[in-house]
Scaffold this motif. Structure first.
Motif, PDB file in Angstrom:
ATOM      1  N   GLN A  52       0.795  -1.229   0.000  1.00 17.68           N
ATOM      2  CA  GLN A  52       0.000   0.000   0.000  1.00 17.68           C
ATOM      3  C   GLN A  52       0.828   1.280   0.000  1.00 17.68           C
ATOM      4  O   GLN A  52       0.267   2.373  -0.030  1.00 17.68           O
ATOM      5  N   LEU A  68      -2.013   4.298   0.087  1.00 17.24           N
ATOM      6  CA  LEU A  68      -3.363   4.269  -0.459  1.00 17.24           C
ATOM      7  C   LEU A  68      -3.997   2.940  -0.086  1.00 17.24           C
ATOM      8  O   LEU A  68      -3.460   1.878  -0.413  1.00 17.24           O
ATOM      9  N   ASN A  69      -5.118   3.016   0.631  1.00 16.05           N
ATOM     10  CA  ASN A  69      -5.806   1.793   1.044  1.00 16.05           C
ATOM     11  C   ASN A  69      -7.268   2.107   1.380  1.00 16.05           C
ATOM     12  O   ASN A  69      -7.727   3.224   1.151  1.00 16.05           O
ATOM     13  N   LYS A  70      -7.943   1.146   1.940  1.00 15.01           N
ATOM     14  CA  LYS A  70      -9.348   1.317   2.344  1.00 15.01           C
ATOM     15  C   LYS A  70      -9.465   1.326   3.862  1.00 15.01           C
ATOM     16  O   LYS A  70     -10.554   1.136   4.398  1.00 15.01           O
ATOM     17  N   CYS A  89     -11.153   4.998  -1.459  1.00  9.28           N
ATOM     18  CA  CYS A  89      -9.806   4.735  -0.958  1.00  9.28           C
ATOM     19  C   CYS A  89      -9.397   5.923  -0.114  1.00  9.28           C
ATOM     20  O   CYS A  89      -9.894   7.040  -0.303  1.00  9.28           O
ATOM     21  N   LEU A 117      -7.748   5.576  -9.436  1.00 13.00           N
ATOM     22  CA  LEU A 117      -8.995   5.116  -8.822  1.00 13.00           C
ATOM     23  C   LEU A 117     -10.149   5.111  -9.826  1.00 13.00           C
ATOM     24  O   LEU A 117     -10.958   4.175  -9.827  1.00 13.00           O
ATOM     25  N   ILE A 122     -13.517   3.441  -8.770  1.00 11.45           N
ATOM     26  CA  ILE A 122     -13.659   4.012  -7.425  1.00 11.45           C
ATOM     27  C   ILE A 122     -13.688   5.519  -7.610  1.00 11.45           C
ATOM     28  O   ILE A 122     -12.823   6.084  -8.270  1.00 11.45           O
ATOM     29  N   VAL A 125     -12.158   9.723  -2.749  1.00 13.93           N
ATOM     30  CA  VAL A 125     -10.908   9.711  -1.991  1.00 13.93           C
ATOM     31  C   VAL A 125     -11.192  10.368  -0.649  1.00 13.93           C
ATOM     32  O   VAL A 125     -11.804  11.439  -0.590  1.00 13.93           O
TER      33      VAL A 125
END
Length: 165
Positions: A52, A68-70, A89, A117, A122, A125
């Protein structure tokens, strides 16, 4: 031109050096959001392990880092997110090597993240920003990020921000 790639454990000393210089620059500017407790080597090693952590290079030199992740802190539940149930994200630990600051690198990186994204379908952000960091606030405001809440952490007040695109 910035070339982005996933960071590796082989780069951890370079990463920590960059982050140390960023911490020093923040302090010189009266911004006390990062210190010896956060973020530290272990945070970046964990990001690398999870795939990530990303690094951006200019002419072979590491210029920018971001995670960058969830994953979000539990206090993110305080946010009034635009599309609560849609995929998103989160950007964490975005920082620019001091030699490259004030050259649009963070802006370019955020626009790059948005494009990545979008291609992954997605469209949101999320991030948090230290309320006493006028440089970061100006950046996110200029890119259309909306303040959707706030949190109080060890270093003070942080705004929760989101950009839906």
């Amino acid at each position: 031109m910035i070339t982005y790639k996933k960071a590796t454990t082989d780069e951890i000393d370079e990463i920590c050096g960059l982050v140390g210089r960023v911490k020093d620059t923040l302090v010189q500017n009266g911004i006390f959001q990062w210190d010896e407790i956060y973020p530290v080597r272990e945070d970046f090693l964990e990001d690398i392990k999870k795939g990530q952590l990303y690094a951006g290079f200019i002419n072979g030199r590491m210029a920018v880092l971001y995670t960058l992740n969830k994953e979000c802190d539990a206090q993110y539940a305080r946010g009034k997110w635009q599309k609560e149930d849609e995929p998103f994200c989160a950007v964490h630990r975005l920082c620019v090597e001091p030699d490259f600051q004030n050259k649009g690198i963070a802006k370019q990186t955020l626009l790059y993240i948005e494009e990545v994204l979008r291609k992954a379908d997605i469209h949101s952000v999320r991030l948090d920003v230290f309320s006493d960091n006028p440089f970061a606030l100006k950046l996110y405001d200029s890119l259309g990020y909306a303040r959707v809440g706030c949190c109080d952490w060890r270093k003070g007040k942080f705004y929760l921000m989101e950009k839906y695109f």
